[in-house]
Structure formats: structure tokens, C-alpha cells
Design a protein around this motif. Structure first.
Motif, mmCIF file in Angstrom:
data_model
loop_
_atom_site.group_PDB
_atom_site.id
_atom_site.type_symbol
_atom_site.label_atom_id
_atom_site.label_comp_id
_atom_site.label_asym_id
_atom_site.label_seq_id
_atom_site.Cartn_x
_atom_site.Cartn_y
_atom_site.Cartn_z
ATOM 1 N N VAL A 31 0.842 -1.195 0.000
ATOM 2 C CA VAL A 31 0.000 0.000 0.000
ATOM 3 C C VAL A 31 0.882 1.251 0.000
ATOM 4 N N PHE A 32 1.913 1.258 0.822
ATOM 5 C CA PHE A 32 2.864 2.371 0.852
ATOM 6 C C PHE A 32 3.525 2.561 -0.507
ATOM 7 N N TYR A 33 3.988 1.466 -1.105
ATOM 8 C CA TYR A 33 4.685 1.534 -2.395
ATOM 9 C C TYR A 33 3.777 2.091 -3.485
ATOM 10 N N PHE A 34 2.564 1.569 -3.585
ATOM 11 C CA PHE A 34 1.683 2.029 -4.653
ATOM 12 C C PHE A 34 1.151 3.432 -4.395
ATOM 13 N N ALA A 35 1.119 3.868 -3.151
ATOM 14 C CA ALA A 35 0.806 5.281 -2.879
ATOM 15 C C ALA A 35 1.927 6.176 -3.412
ATOM 16 N N ILE A 36 3.172 5.756 -3.213
ATOM 17 C CA ILE A 36 4.320 6.494 -3.748
ATOM 18 C C ILE A 36 4.258 6.514 -5.275
ATOM 19 N N VAL A 37 3.953 5.385 -5.890
ATOM 20 C CA VAL A 37 3.856 5.306 -7.340
ATOM 21 C C VAL A 37 2.743 6.215 -7.852
ATOM 22 N N ALA A 38 1.612 6.249 -7.150
ATOM 23 C CA ALA A 38 0.503 7.101 -7.566
ATOM 24 C C ALA A 38 0.885 8.580 -7.487
#
Length: 181
Positions: A31-38
Motif C-alpha cells: 500500500v505504501f509503495y503504490f501510494a508512492i507510485v501514484a
């Protein structure tokens, strides 16, 4: 009133940070990673608008262009982020096989999440041609990978150095133009 900082909030170094991250579940890490990607995806769409290089489109067409471009960039960013995470995790796990890894692939993916997150978030600096930004991001990736392998996989420091350097060299090979090598 005491002026001492509680020991729970005192920053004690990267080892302690990675030990705390090891306690979190992979779901929270993803969740943290894909928030950064978003965030990075939206930033990449806004980058031309902020630098004054936006296309010459007026009126309602400009609004639709920005909305569609943001959506497309967002989806492409999520797909590219997932592929990048899987690719870097596989490369790192490949080199972990040389040092006799007994941990699951989940630990490797955790390590890749925390090594890639700053790389993705600050990759705009490379696009804006900030001097040495690519090399600094690559060094940060290598250092984060080292701590990830050392803490998450519980490997010795020399084995963690091998995996971090080998994974960073593969990443540098594929990103050599962006890194400036």
C-alpha cells in the motif's frame, strides 16, 4: 518539565528503522509503495505544466486533455510500478540464491519496496537534470537494498553487500542513461 526526547521517538539509525519495517505486513508495504507510485505518476503529469512546457490547447479541450492525460499517466504508472517492483525483486532474489537464502520471496519484495520508493518518488530530479541526482538515487537504492537484505533476510554484512551491489549494478545497467553513467 523534562526536555529529554522519549526513546521511542528518537531516531536510532537505519538498522532500527528496517527492524521496525520488518514487523509490518507485506500488504502495508505494498500500500505504501503504490501510494508512492501514484503520487509520482500524478507528479509526472504535472511536471510539464509546472515547467511551462504544456501543449498549446485552449478552453475545454485543455481541461479534457489534462484529465485524460492524468488518468492515463496514473494507470501507466501503476502498471510500470508493479512491473518494476516484480523485476527488481526477482533480480534481488536471484542474487540472494548465491548466498543461500532461506527466506521467502515476501522478504525480498519488502526489501525492494523500500529500496525503490525513494527512487520512484525522486526520479523527477533526474528528468529535471539535477546534477548527480541519478547517482545519488542509485547510491540510496544500494544502501537501502543492503539494509533490506541484512535485516529482512538476516544475512551477514558481507553477503548483504554482495546482493546490494549486484542488484544495483543490474539496475544501473538498465538505467545507465538516466543515471548519467
Amino acid at each position: 518539565m523534562s526536555t529529554e526526547t522519549p526513546s521511542e521517538t528518537t531516531f536510532t539509525g537505519p538498522r532500527r528503522v528496517f527492524q521496525r519495517l520488518n514487523e509490518k505486513s507485506l500488504r502495508d508495504d505494498l500500500v505504501f509503495y503504490f501510494a508512492i507510485v501514484a503520487v509520482a505518476s500524478v507528479l509526472f503529469m504535472a511536471l510539464p505544466l509546472l515547467t511551462g512546457k504544456e501543449p498549446e490547447i485552449d478552453g475545454l479541450h485543455r481541461l479534457w486533455f489534462i484529465a485524460a492525460g492524468t488518468l492515463i499517466t496514473f494507470v501507466q504508472g501503476l502498471i510500470a510500478g508493479a512491473v518494476t517492483l516484480l523485476a527488481v525483486s526477482l533480480v534481488e532474489h536471484f542474487f540472494l540464491l548465491f548466498v543461500d537464502v532461506h527466506r521467502e520471496f515476501e522478504q525480498t519484495m519488502k526489501s525492494a519496496v523500500y529500496a525503490l520508493a525513494p527512487l520512484i518518488l525522486f526520479s523527477w530530479a533526474v528528468l529535471l537534470q539535477v546534477p548527480f541526482a541519478g547517482l545519488l538515487l542509485l547510491a540510496w537504492f544500494c544502501l537501502s537494498t543492503y539494509f533490506g537484505v541484512w535485516i529482512f533476510h538476516e544475512k551477514s554484512k558481507d553477503r548483504a553487500v554482495f546482493v546490494a551491489l549486484a542488484t544495483s549494478l543490474v539496475l544501473a545497467y538498465y538505467l545507465h542513461r538516466a543515471v548519467g553513467i
